[in-house]
Design a protein around this motif. Structure first.
Motif, PDB file in Angstrom:
ATOM      1  N   TRP A  69       2.070   1.609  -3.680  1.00  0.00           N
ATOM      2  CA  TRP A  69       2.278   1.681  -4.341  1.00  0.00           C
ATOM      3  C   TRP A  69       1.298   3.655  -3.723  1.00  0.00           C
ATOM      4  O   TRP A  69       0.930   4.413  -5.661  1.00  0.00           O
ATOM      5  N   TYR A  70       0.909   4.099  -3.026  1.00  0.00           N
ATOM      6  CA  TYR A  70      -0.204   4.993  -2.952  1.00  0.00           C
ATOM      7  C   TYR A  70       1.374   6.092  -2.796  1.00  0.00           C
ATOM      8  O   TYR A  70       1.284   7.452  -3.042  1.00  0.00           O
ATOM      9  N   ILE A  79      -7.044   6.627   1.851  1.00  0.00           N
ATOM     10  CA  ILE A  79      -6.388   7.238   0.599  1.00  0.00           C
ATOM     11  C   ILE A  79      -7.418   8.961   0.978  1.00  0.00           C
ATOM     12  O   ILE A  79      -6.382  10.140   0.719  1.00  0.00           O
ATOM     13  N   PHE A  98       0.806  -1.294  -0.355  1.00  0.00           N
ATOM     14  CA  PHE A  98      -0.133   0.445   0.557  1.00  0.00           C
ATOM     15  C   PHE A  98       1.454   1.433  -0.385  1.00  0.00           C
ATOM     16  O   PHE A  98       0.874   1.733  -0.761  1.00  0.00           O
ATOM     17  N   CYS A  99       1.956   1.238   0.942  1.00  0.00           N
ATOM     18  CA  CYS A  99       2.971   2.770   1.119  1.00  0.00           C
ATOM     19  C   CYS A  99       3.274   2.681  -0.332  1.00  0.00           C
ATOM     20  O   CYS A  99       3.327   4.050  -0.609  1.00  0.00           O
ATOM     21  N   SER A 146      -8.098   1.265   3.824  1.00  0.00           N
ATOM     22  CA  SER A 146      -7.353   1.939   2.776  1.00  0.00           C
ATOM     23  C   SER A 146      -7.627   3.238   1.989  1.00  0.00           C
ATOM     24  O   SER A 146      -7.457   3.776   1.682  1.00  0.00           O
TER      25      SER A 146
END
Lengths: 530, 360
Positions: free
Chosen positions: A503-504, B24, A500-501, B20
């Motif tokens: 790609w985000y 975001i 997640f880290c 997530s």
């Protein structure tokens, strides 16, 4: 619609959604409709060109295949009755018919391409000749719109036709399926030039939603946007400044310009291809890779195996092989082998064939002399390298450097520099400028501009240079990591929080550091007019 | 057993997805708040439009227009002298279509007795500057009026989505963030006095340049269209529309423009006040009443104009004196205190000596 426009992102997102919502049998018709909508938005007038290429190629391929099928059936039916000679005559007669269809269709479609792309180039040259002979009359230039991706789809369609002619693939029976193969929209912008045999299966098959594939596709797109928006579009300002003013920017600036342009070209083109492949991957469609870390090549020959792979393969299969195996070339080969000795003479037919290929490659890249010279210079370097190969081998053996790591790095650096120099022909459209700027590298003596702060006047701030340095380092690290396998696979093996880290984080980098919006002149993709 | 593991995995995946998504959306929202300009110091004009929404919306007079309204009229004086409850919905280089949609937006909350529009912006037939668009539009609350205002204002290189998600426009501001951006991440500071932007300093108008010769003095079709719409909207709602031309010496106001406005006002039975012609009546002194050599009024000039305008509104338009309304008067007391405090602060800041009596 540019890859980087909101419209394109919205269009693609809506398509992704629709693609997995419609019944699976409707997926490829949906793609066809989307591709034609995309093309219509690019320019309603362009539709006629792509439709003409699609219809004529489809028709010619069907006729060629029907003829081949009839031939097989006839020979099978009259196998006993026909003599060997009669069979041979019949086959040759039929082959001539198929060849006629092939040539007519090739001429028609390359003719369309030639007219829209090269008419003004021809007029300019005719005018130069007329002026040289003291004529006062000058032909007027014509205004012709260059349809989006015409070179890509024409070459793709022509490759398909030749494959059908050769019997390598079966002709597509359904017109609309073939129309999708020609018009598949992500490829229309920058390629690659796909083969029917490679693309058709996954293009037309039904795809169920697969989280991993979708995720991988989106990741590939994101990486493409990073290259395009963070690196290519940012460095563009400096490249444009240097190229735009030959009076001010010469000498050491040209070295900087060459390096920057080579970086921009790589980030822009490979970024665009990443986006194309990523879009297809989200929909479960496999498009062949077009690059294989080209700047790690140790020779120009290797570079051209790793850069724009689909184009090089196209010229190899559909120009080089036919030319080198043609009747006149075979005769010439026999003639030279019989009369002369020595490696160069023996290689002459191959070099002649590759001359044709590089001439065509140059012409394909653009309607101006700089591209033709660029192509021929590539050819010259390749020929010289080939002929000096035994000398290199002796040198490597004598000094035992052939396999050392430092020598390999030297080779990569040398090839990279050579590519940078050749790319200069892509930058300046007047040959006199290109040669003049190359010469200024050795005559200007303004090396102090590299450290006296002059580089801060190229349209890039210190922060821009910082972003470019970090971005380029990321490109390098990813390329190095790719040598031991897919980077996406490696990241996928990490815990979710890490994924997640990564790609985000990359998304935020593109969002915050991307050169887009007002204040940035979002450039057209360098290759989308080819 | 397998079924249970499968269900647990699915649950885990859903949970991850939700967490997530929250991360975001939350981080993007936070980033957007951080990156958008705050307009609390330096250029504060971008904050004016949004300040209106915090008011108790019961105004008798609404001003719309560009800097010629928000720098030239003081609602505090209108209240103090005549008991008129007014608000200025002005913004920098506010184009007429923006004035129209700001008025339309205002009418979603209240219907004033009088709307005053400064006609300087008639000279523009399309938006000239993205920065001014942003300062006029970003502060508006979302409604169809805002959507239409954006659509009417966007220049060729602007995109609607950039207004919906300002982070797309301000994405590169991270390199110029200051302590103010962090300080005002979740709060804001009042920078106007009912839409009035105060300046107390003085710069006399000495050499005012003549207007350059124009090829065509006619106002554009688009500008007329929105003036017609504004007139029609006011008529429909029973509002008195007053056209004004503030006494700014520059940008130059041409006689040809004046004639067109006069003709329009006459045709539509509208009051039109050109303050450029009322120097004597208003008492404007261009040596003392402007802070930028005649472009805008300073506090002294704005107060003189407000006294003059207030008299017209009270005596000729019959607006009531509401100073007797306890709740409203209390609210104004606070505003007056802020006004006086800033006045004192600015006099000190600009090194202007004023006695307490003068300040009052």
């Amino acid at each position: 619609m540019l890859f980087t426009s909101y419209e394109f992102l919205g269009f693609t997102a809506a398509l992704f959604l629709a693609y997995y919502c419609v019944p699976k049998k409707c997926q490829w018709p949906l793609l066809l409709a989307a591709s034609y909508i995309f093309y219509f938005i690019a320019g309603p007038d362009y539709l006629i060109y792509i439709l003409a290429t699609t219809a004529t190629t489809y028709g010619a391929a069907r006729l060629i295949e029907q003829n081949a099928d009839r031939q097989s059936a006839y020979l099978k039916e009259y196998k006993a009755e026909l003599t060997k000679e009669e069979k041979k005559d019949y086959k040759e007669g039929q082959k001539r018919i198929r060849l006629r269809w092939l040539v007519v269709c090739l001429l028609l479609n390359t003719g369309i391409l030639a007219v829209v792309k090269y008419t003004n180039f021809m007029i300019a040259n005719i005018n130069d000749v007329l002026a040289a002979f003291g004529g006062n009359r000058q032909l007027s230039f014509v205004t012709l719109a260059l349809p989006l991706g015409i070179s890509f789809y024409t070459f793709q369609a022509m490759g398909y036709l030749i494959d059908v002619y050769r019997g390598t693939i079966r002709a597509e029976k359904q017109f609309f399926r073939f129309a999708l193969f020609v018009s598949f929209f992500p490829q229309l912008i920058q390629g690659p030039i796909s083969r029917f045999g490679d693309l058709s299966e996954s293009l037309f098959e039904r795809h169920a939603f697969n989280g991993k594939t979708v995720c991988y596709g989106l990741q590939r797109m994101l990486w493409g946007y990073f290259k395009k928006m963070v690196i290519a579009d940012r460095i563009l300002a400096a490249v444009t400044t240097i190229i735009g003013d030959t009076g001010t920017y010469h000498g050491a600036y040209i070295l900087v310009g060459m390096l920057f342009y080579t970086l921009e070209l790589y980030a822009d083109f490979t970024g665009g291809i990443d986006i194309t492949i990523g879009i297809a991957e989200v929909m479960g469609i496999r498009i062949q890779e077009n690059f294989n870390r080209p700047y790690f090549s140790k020779s120009l020959k290797e570079y051209w195996r790793r850069w724009h792979i689909s184009m090089c393969a196209w010229f190899r299969d559909y120009v080089f092989y036919p030319v080198s195996s043609s009747g006149p070339m075979q005769k010439f080969t026999k003639f030279t082998r019989k009369r002369f000795k020595g490696a160069l003479v023996r290689h002459l037919p191959v070099h002649l064939s590759s001359f044709v290929v590089w001439l065509a490659t140059g012409v394909w890249h653009g309607a101006s002399w700089n591209f033709i010279v660029w192509g021929l210079l590539n050819w010259a370097v390749l020929v010289v390298s080939e002929e000096l190969e035994p000398l290199y081998a002796r040198f490597h053996k004598r000094f035992l450097v052939g396999k050392s790591r430092s020598y390999r790095i030297f080779q990569m650096g040398r090839t990279f520099l050579l590519v940078c120099v050749l790319n200069l022909f892509d930058c300046y459209h007047a040959l006199s400028d290109t040669f003049g700027m190359l010469a200024s590298l050795f005559t200007s003596g303004n090396w102090q501009v590299l450290w006296d702060g002059s580089l801060m006047n190229l349209g890039l701030s210190g922060l821009d240079y910082g972003i470019l340095a970090v971005g380029t380092l990321m490109l390098l690290l990813v390329s190095l990591s790719q040598r031991s396998g897919s980077v996406r696979d490696k990241i996928a093996a990490k815990p979710y929080a890490v994924r997640f880290c990564v790609w985000y984080g990359l998304f935020l980098i593109v969002l915050l550091m991307g050169a887009y919006g007002i204040g940035y002149d979002a450039s057209q993709f360098i290759y989308n007019q080819f | 057993m397998e079924h249970t593991i499968d269900r647990n995995n699915k649950k885990k995946a859903w949970l991850r997805g939700i967490v997530s998504a929250i991360l975001i959306v939350g981080s993007l929202w936070l980033l957007q708040r951080l990156l958008v300009p705050k307009y609390v110091d330096g250029i504060v004009e971008g904050a004016f439009v949004a300040e209106y929404y915090k008011e108790e919306k019961d105004f008798d007079v609404i001003f719309v227009g560009d800097c010629e309204v928000y720098e030239n009229f003081s609602p505090i004086v209108l209240w103090e002298e005549y008991g008129i409850n007014s608000y200025i919905r002005g913004s920098a280089e506010q184009y007429i279509w923006q004035s129209y949609y700001l008025l339309e937006d205002t009418l979603r909350y209240e219907t004033p007795e009088v709307v005053i529009f400064n006609i300087q912006s008639l000279q523009f037939d399309k938006s000239q500057n993205e920065a001014y668009n942003r300062m006029s539009l970003e502060g508006m609350e979302w409604s169809m009026s805002k959507v239409n205002a954006i659509k009417a204002s966007m220049k060729e290189n602007e995109h609607f989505l950039d207004y919906v998600f300002p982070i797309l426009r301000y994405h590169s501001r991270w390199s110029e963030l200051s302590a103010t951006d962090v300080e005002y991440l979740f709060k804001t500071k009042k920078v106007s006095h009912n839409g009035y932007y105060m300046r107390v300093d003085v710069k006399p108008a000495e050499q005012v340049p003549e207007g350059r010769i124009l090829s065509d003095y006619s106002f554009g079709e688009n500008a007329w269209k929105y003036l017609d719409k504004m007139t029609a909207l006011c008529k429909e709602k029973g509002i008195t529309l007053i056209l004004i031309k503030a006494p700014s010496l520059y940008p130059y106001w041409y006689d040809e423009w004046e004639a067109q406005v006069e003709e329009y006002a006459a045709e539509n039975d509208l009051r039109y006040i050109n303050f450029l012609e009322l120097q004597e009546e208003t008492g404007i002194d261009y040596n003392t009443d402007t802070y930028d050599a005649g472009l805008h009024m300073n506090l002294s000039g704005a107060e003189k104009l407000s006294v003059y305008l207030g008299r017209i509104l009270a005596e000729e338009e019959g607006l009531p004196d509401r100073r007797g309304e306890a709740e409203l008067a209390a609210a104004w007391e606070e505003k007056i205190a802020d006004y006086e405090a800033e006045k004192a602060y600015q006099y000190e800041y600009y090194g202007i000596n004023k006695t307490v009596t003068e300040l009052k």
